[in-house]
Design an enzyme around this catalytic site. Structure first.
Site, PDB file in Angstrom:
ATOM      1  N   ASP A   1      69.929  79.228  26.952  1.00 14.85           N
ATOM      2  CA  ASP A   1      69.276  80.500  27.246  1.00 14.85           C
ATOM      3  C   ASP A   1      68.040  80.646  26.368  1.00 14.85           C
ATOM      4  O   ASP A   1      68.106  80.454  25.152  1.00 14.85           O
ATOM      5  CB  ASP A   1      70.280  81.627  26.945  1.00 14.85           C
ATOM      6  CG  ASP A   1      69.838  82.961  27.515  1.00 14.85           C
ATOM      7  OD1 ASP A   1      68.663  83.329  27.293  1.00 14.85           O
ATOM      8  OD2 ASP A   1      70.646  83.631  28.163  1.00 14.85           O
TER       9      ASP A   1
ATOM     10  N   ASP B   1      75.244  75.879  28.698  1.00 15.85           N
ATOM     11  CA  ASP B   1      74.404  77.032  29.017  1.00 15.85           C
ATOM     12  C   ASP B   1      73.306  77.110  27.963  1.00 15.85           C
ATOM     13  O   ASP B   1      73.595  77.219  26.768  1.00 15.85           O
ATOM     14  CB  ASP B   1      75.287  78.298  28.986  1.00 15.85           C
ATOM     15  CG  ASP B   1      74.498  79.569  29.279  1.00 15.85           C
ATOM     16  OD1 ASP B   1      73.319  79.465  29.669  1.00 15.85           O
ATOM     17  OD2 ASP B   1      75.067  80.665  29.120  1.00 15.85           O
TER      18      ASP B   1
ATOM     19  N   GLU C   1      89.436  79.465  40.261  1.00 15.58           N
ATOM     20  CA  GLU C   1      89.110  80.890  40.136  1.00 15.58           C
ATOM     21  C   GLU C   1      87.646  81.160  40.463  1.00 15.58           C
ATOM     22  O   GLU C   1      86.746  80.469  39.989  1.00 15.58           O
ATOM     23  CB  GLU C   1      89.357  81.407  38.705  1.00 15.58           C
ATOM     24  CG  GLU C   1      89.004  82.895  38.611  1.00 15.58           C
ATOM     25  CD  GLU C   1      88.934  83.466  37.194  1.00 15.58           C
ATOM     26  OE1 GLU C   1      88.623  84.676  37.077  1.00 15.58           O
ATOM     27  OE2 GLU C   1      89.183  82.742  36.222  1.00 15.58           O
TER      28      GLU C   1
END
Length: 433
Positions: free
Chosen positions: A121, A119, A54
């Protein structure tokens, strides 16, 4: 933000309003489609691996298009050049082609595989950085990302045995890690959760004062993380963030030490203003405590880890179907390209030196340099590469993007070796039968 970093940011001369004009040029002449396809196809070891992947595109005005999928590199190129996405996200490899998910019997369309992703951040560190907050970053706090990469890269390689880790700058305020080993791609949700939990140490929200609690004996992985933190802590925490400087910062640190020690340190800090000496006294107290108290008191280590240990968005890592921003996507607000990071040069990596889309498009307009343009490397000579691809290779090599594409190329060479091994294993097994 520091003045130097602010100057660096403006020197790129990126204006968000110019993005619609720059993206068509970027996708037509600069985006490294052949490397991108080579990565996500994984040597064709598994049938339909690329075709069942995807892709999600965010278009102008936040129009969000999910479940895109493509049969070939050429199809992906044509669609991206037609849609000119502001942002590209990569999702899972599904049981069926994602663009046909509406035609599949309910309940049978399943996310099967995806890279194990992380991830990190900078906004998750707002309670422990004083130089910036929210989306802002500067060289002073970027050290946190360097520490995170060093700690997680070691743990993933040495504790879990993964080999193919692609570290990528997000384009604004963080970093992503794509663990591309076949074993990582096949992990279940439960296994991904277990890895993410193993790597998580800083727990609790704003109301939690003491976010790191160590037990005895300290786990070997945490000991290894501490070695990394201890290397950066004097410069990063004591100098750049001045955690033992202003009263407000000092109070935050003292809130993490035992009550009896706190009183003595308060007295000492009244006359001693040097941050290194203050930290030295705090560590000396911790050593005394560890020698005299039966149950381990590791408050100085807990402080270092609370201020510096990687803070993961665990939900990103847990889900197989979770989307993550793609490498070489453009950050619409900063204009910076999401580029791979060379770990051999990690301490020199500067997010403010990462090229913007406006810079690399401007570099394309510079006059060509005769000799250098005539040199054709082995990849360009490859008969399978068509004229348009050859032209694109020559184009990106004239820009600041070239060194980052090279990092991806080198990473893919390592993955290809593993794929080759997998194919050999498969053919050997078939011979046995």
């Amino acid at each position: 933000m520091t003045r130097t970093s602010h100057l660096k940011m403006t020197s790129a001369d990126y204006e968000p309003a110019t993005l619609p004009d720059l993206l068509p040029l970027y996708y037509r002449r600069l985006f490294p489609f052949s490397q991108y396809y080579r990565w996500l196809n994984y040597g064709g070891v598994q049938k339909n691996y690329f075709q069942h992947r995807e892709f999600s595109f965010t278009l102008k005005d936040d129009i969000y298009v999910r479940y895109q999928s493509f049969n070939t590199q050429n199809e992906l190129e044509k669609e991206m050049q037609k849609m000119n996405p502001y942002k590209i996200d990569i999702g899972a490899v599904y049981s069926h082609r994602p663009n046909q998910h509406n035609t599949v019997k309910s309940g049978t369309f399943q996310a099967l595989e995806k890279e194990l992703v992380f991830d990190i951040d900078m906004t998750d560190y707002d309670d422990v950085r004083s130089c910036c907050s929210a989306a802002d970053i500067c060289p002073k706090c970027w050290t946190l990302m360097t520490i995170a990469i060093r700690i997680l890269d070691r743990a993933l390689r040495e504790d879990f045995g993964f080999r193919h880790l692609l570290w990528v700058y997000s384009g604004r305020r963080g970093v992503h890690c794509w663990v591309c080993d076949e074993a990582a791609r096949k992990l279940s949700v439960a296994a991904r959760s277990a890895v993410a939990e193993y790597l998580s140490l800083v727990k609790g929200g704003d109301e939690t004062v003491r976010k790191v609690v160590l037990s005895d004996p300290i786990h070997p992985s945490i000991r290894d993380a501490l070695k990394v933190v201890e290397h950066y802590f004097p410069q990063y925490a004591l100098q750049d963030q001045a955690v033992l400087g202003l009263k407000e910062s000092v109070d935050k640190v003292l809130a993490l030490v035992p009550e009896d020690v706190k009183k003595d340190l308060h007295t000492y800090f009244e006359s001693e203003k040097n941050p290194e000496k203050r930290w030295g006294r705090l560590r000396a107290y911790a050593k005394t405590k560890q020698a005299t108290v039966k149950k381990g008191q590791h408050f100085e280590k807990e402080i270092m880890l609370q201020y510096c240990y990687p803070r993961l968005d665990v939900n990103v890592s847990k889900g197989v179907n979770h989307l993550l921003k793609s490498p070489f996507s453009v950050h619409p607000k900063t204009g910076r390209i999401s580029v791979p990071i060379d770990l051999k040069q990690l301490d020199k990596f500067d997010p403010f030196d990462v090229p913007t889309i406006s810079l690399i498009c401007a570099e394309l307009d510079r006059p060509r340099v005769g000799e250098e343009e005539e040199q054709v490397d082995s990849k360009e000579k490859d008969s399978d590469i068509d004229a348009a691809e050859r032209r694109r290779i020559r184009d990106y090599k004239r820009t600041s993007l070239a060194k980052y594409v090279k990092i991806l190329d080198q990473f893919l060479d390592g993955v290809a070796q593993s794929n080759k091994g997998e194919l050999l294993k498969k053919s050997d097994l078939q011979k046995d039968f």
